[in-house]
Write an enzyme that holds these catalytic residues in place. Structure first.
Site, mmCIF file in Angstrom:
data_model
loop_
_atom_site.group_PDB
_atom_site.id
_atom_site.type_symbol
_atom_site.label_atom_id
_atom_site.label_comp_id
_atom_site.label_asym_id
_atom_site.label_seq_id
_atom_site.Cartn_x
_atom_site.Cartn_y
_atom_site.Cartn_z
ATOM 1 N N ASP A 49 84.126 1.266 70.667
ATOM 2 C CA ASP A 49 85.385 2.013 70.798
ATOM 3 C C ASP A 49 86.325 1.807 69.620
ATOM 4 O O ASP A 49 87.504 2.174 69.682
ATOM 5 C CB ASP A 49 86.110 1.582 72.081
ATOM 6 N N HIS A 252 81.866 -3.084 40.413
ATOM 7 C CA HIS A 252 82.553 -2.867 41.694
ATOM 8 C C HIS A 252 82.249 -3.997 42.675
ATOM 9 O O HIS A 252 81.919 -3.769 43.833
ATOM 10 C CB HIS A 252 82.221 -1.490 42.276
ATOM 11 N N ASP A 269 90.763 -6.799 40.120
ATOM 12 C CA ASP A 269 91.051 -5.366 40.039
ATOM 13 C C ASP A 269 91.533 -4.963 41.421
ATOM 14 O O ASP A 269 90.735 -4.872 42.353
ATOM 15 C CB ASP A 269 89.779 -4.608 39.628
ATOM 16 N N ASP A 280 96.469 0.810 40.323
ATOM 17 C CA ASP A 280 95.108 0.360 39.995
ATOM 18 C C ASP A 280 95.222 -0.565 38.784
ATOM 19 O O ASP A 280 95.374 -0.100 37.659
ATOM 20 C CB ASP A 280 94.240 1.602 39.687
ATOM 21 N N HIS A 359 81.501 1.751 31.045
ATOM 22 C CA HIS A 359 82.262 2.707 31.863
ATOM 23 C C HIS A 359 83.251 3.460 30.985
ATOM 24 O O HIS A 359 83.389 3.176 29.796
ATOM 25 C CB HIS A 359 82.962 1.993 33.027
ATOM 26 N N HIS A 363 90.896 7.008 34.143
ATOM 27 C CA HIS A 363 90.735 8.123 35.073
ATOM 28 C C HIS A 363 92.110 8.502 35.601
ATOM 29 O O HIS A 363 93.045 7.691 35.568
ATOM 30 C CB HIS A 363 89.799 7.732 36.227
ATOM 31 N N HIS A 370 90.574 7.267 42.093
ATOM 32 C CA HIS A 370 89.959 8.167 41.105
ATOM 33 C C HIS A 370 90.466 9.553 41.483
ATOM 34 O O HIS A 370 89.857 10.253 42.277
ATOM 35 C CB HIS A 370 88.431 8.084 41.148
ATOM 36 N N GLU A 393 91.667 1.249 30.851
ATOM 37 C CA GLU A 393 90.970 0.067 31.354
ATOM 38 C C GLU A 393 89.690 -0.263 30.612
ATOM 39 O O GLU A 393 88.619 -0.269 31.198
ATOM 40 C CB GLU A 393 90.675 0.243 32.839
ATOM 41 N N TYR A 397 81.509 -6.737 29.097
ATOM 42 C CA TYR A 397 80.786 -7.477 30.130
ATOM 43 C C TYR A 397 79.429 -7.879 29.575
ATOM 44 O O TYR A 397 78.633 -7.011 29.207
ATOM 45 C CB TYR A 397 80.571 -6.593 31.368
ATOM 46 N N ARG A 415 88.148 -7.228 31.828
ATOM 47 C CA ARG A 415 88.731 -5.875 31.849
ATOM 48 C C ARG A 415 90.237 -6.046 31.937
ATOM 49 O O ARG A 415 90.730 -6.974 32.581
ATOM 50 C CB ARG A 415 88.204 -5.064 33.039
ATOM 51 N N GLU A 417 93.509 -3.507 32.785
ATOM 52 C CA GLU A 417 93.775 -2.141 33.266
ATOM 53 C C GLU A 417 95.245 -1.967 33.622
ATOM 54 O O GLU A 417 95.797 -2.749 34.392
ATOM 55 C CB GLU A 417 92.916 -1.859 34.505
HETATM 56 N N1 GLY Z 1 89.450 0.048 40.694
HETATM 57 C C1 GLY Z 1 88.474 0.986 40.326
HETATM 58 C C2 GLY Z 1 88.659 1.413 38.938
HETATM 59 O O1 GLY Z 1 89.308 0.727 38.176
HETATM 60 O O2 GLY Z 1 88.249 2.462 38.558
HETATM 61 MN MN MN Z 2 90.636 2.228 37.434
HETATM 62 MN MN MN Z 3 90.686 -0.731 38.762
#
Ligand code: GLY
Ligand code: MN
Ligand code: MN
Length: 450
Positions: A49, A252, A269, A280, A359, A363, A370, A393, A397, A415, A417
């Protein structure tokens, strides 16, 4: 007990007039030959439930402000009987005792600006009449296959009847060129929401930095972040990543179950969402309070790449320049560190830098982490315009088992960002409150340790 103080005053709530203005702007784009169909999210069962916490679909929220699951909005610019038709769950005294109050058709009209409201079971019967005379139906095909099937079945029925009735719509169009273009450019009220989300999220990162120490668990740092968000009526806008050591090389990583080691960097992150608008942010900082020599060398390259990329976030500059700027600095850095050899242009042409920078550089950011919005228009990278918000960002790595580089670099993942608002002048870094230079990060951690 006194409630903990909020650190910053929240922005004014988005009222009915805001949603009405959005629909006016959408009407100007799709015109009176268009109809727009946008569904709310469904509740997702977790077990028996219990449901996962409900989060409204961003397109539906943007257009209507209606908070309940399962609803469907049909927007018909210029329709004399009313432009916004909402299909909603019926009132149900028995279910409302268990699950909470429903607005019903009356509430949809009274509080959310619906010109007409029906219960959901009327959708298939009403739709042909609503689409009569509309040439285009704007709907995000593929998002909700079962709704797509109902719409195409309706169009098919209308076609069969078209000798006696109105013509059937001729085209189904996505939302990218209409609703998503509107969402891409943030209004002043939206920017105020994003600025608030960014400032609180920055404070959350600072809390985690202050709490770091060898032996702490990743989930304990996540708890520091989430406590600050919760005290501001916010929740994570996406799964928080708290990654110690080589876990940072999993882009991720959301397990957050490991212990932080003495010489680890910790990559966090995380960003909070305030009333539909998210931040973000990523920072990477040393558990022991000081970056080691290799960590420092990599950190400074990533930071220089981020600064070069932020500098491209200016009205009129093609969006692709941001990634190019970061890629160039990172690739030069990888050569300087001995990870790659060759000439920078040639390496980039071959895509060699993707070994350690796999990457994109950023974005769109907004209601979704995103966020919607096209990056290319008619085949070309579009220019930044005032009111867009992008993340910036870059990262590097080195997988722990990468034998192509000296062992001392392996397992380093960094990273950095930030969230940047495009203005008519300088890039506006919304998340600038979190320390970012090595010196500032080390000073913050040192101050927390007294
Ligand atoms: N937190 C996901 C990204 O930085 O795209
Ligand atoms: Mn991001
Ligand atoms: Mn991020």
């Amino acid at each position: 007990m006194n409630a903990p103080e909020r650190l910053f005053a929240p922005p004014a709530a988005l009222d009915r007039a805001v949603f009405a203005a959005r629909r006016r702007a959408l009407a100007d784009i799709v015109g009176t030959e268009g109809a727009v169909i946008v569904p709310a999210n469904r509740e997702q069962p977790r077990n028996r439930d219990v449901h996962f916490p409900f989060r409204q679909d961003s397109d539906f929220w943007y257009l209507t402000g209606f908070p309940e699951p399962d609803a469907i909005a049909v927007f018909l610019p210029g329709r004399e009987a009313g432009e916004l038709v909402l299909f909603v769950r019926p009132r149900d005294p028995e279910r409302e005792i268990w699950d909470g109050r429903r607005h019903g058709t009356e509430g949809a009209r009274e509080h959310f600006g619906a010109d007409e409201a029906h219960t959901l079971d009327a959708f298939d019967a009403q739709l042909p009449g609503l689409l009569a005379g509309r040439r285009n139906v704007h709907v995000q095909l593929g998002d909700r296959p079962e709704l797509d099937a109902r719409i195409t079945a309706c169009v098919q029925r209308m076609r069969e009847m078209s000798r006696r009735g109105p013509a059937a719509p001729e085209a189904l169009l996505g939302l990218d060129a209409s609703l998503h273009e509107l969402r891409l450019i943030k209004s002043a009220a939206e920017v105020a929401h994003m600025r608030f989300a960014a400032r609180v999220s920055a404070a959350a990162h600072i809390a985690a930095m202050r709490a770091v120490a060898p032996g702490v668990q990743e989930w304990q740092l996540a708890a520091e972040i989430h406590a600050v968000l919760a005290r501001h009526d916010m929740e994570p806008g996406y799964g928080s990543i708290v990654a110690a050591g080589a876990n940072a090389c999993v882009l991720h990583y959301v397990e957050n179950r490991a212990e932080v080691g003495t010489d680890d960097l910790v990559l966090i992150d995380a960003g909070g969402e305030y009333h539909g608008y998210t931040a973000d942010i990523t920072r990477t900082f040393p558990a022991g309070g000081r970056y080691g020599a290799e960590q420092a060398a990599v950190y400074d390259i990533v930071l220089a790449a981020q600064q070069a990329a932020i500098d491209t976030v200016r009205a009129g500059t093609p969006v692709a320049d941001m990634h190019e700027a970061a890629t160039r600095v990172l690739t030069q850095g990888m050569v300087d560190l001995g990870w790659l050899s060759g000439d920078v242009d040639g390496l980039i042409e071959q895509g060699e830098q993707r070994r350690y920078f796999m990457h994109g550089t950023g974005h769109w950011l907004g209601m979704d982490v995103h966020d919607v919005g096209r990056y290319r228009v008619d085949g070309d990278s579009r220019p930044f315009a005032a009111g867009m918000v992008t993340t910036v960002e870059p990262g590097l790595y080195v997988p722990p088992d990468d034998e192509r580089v000296d062992a001392r670099w392996r397992g380093i993942g960094i990273r950095i960002e930030d969230d940047v608002l495009v203005t008519d002048g300088e890039p506006d870094v919304l998340t600038g409150d979190v320390p970012k230079t090595r010196e500032a990060v080390e000073a913050l951690i040192a101050s927390a340790r007294g």
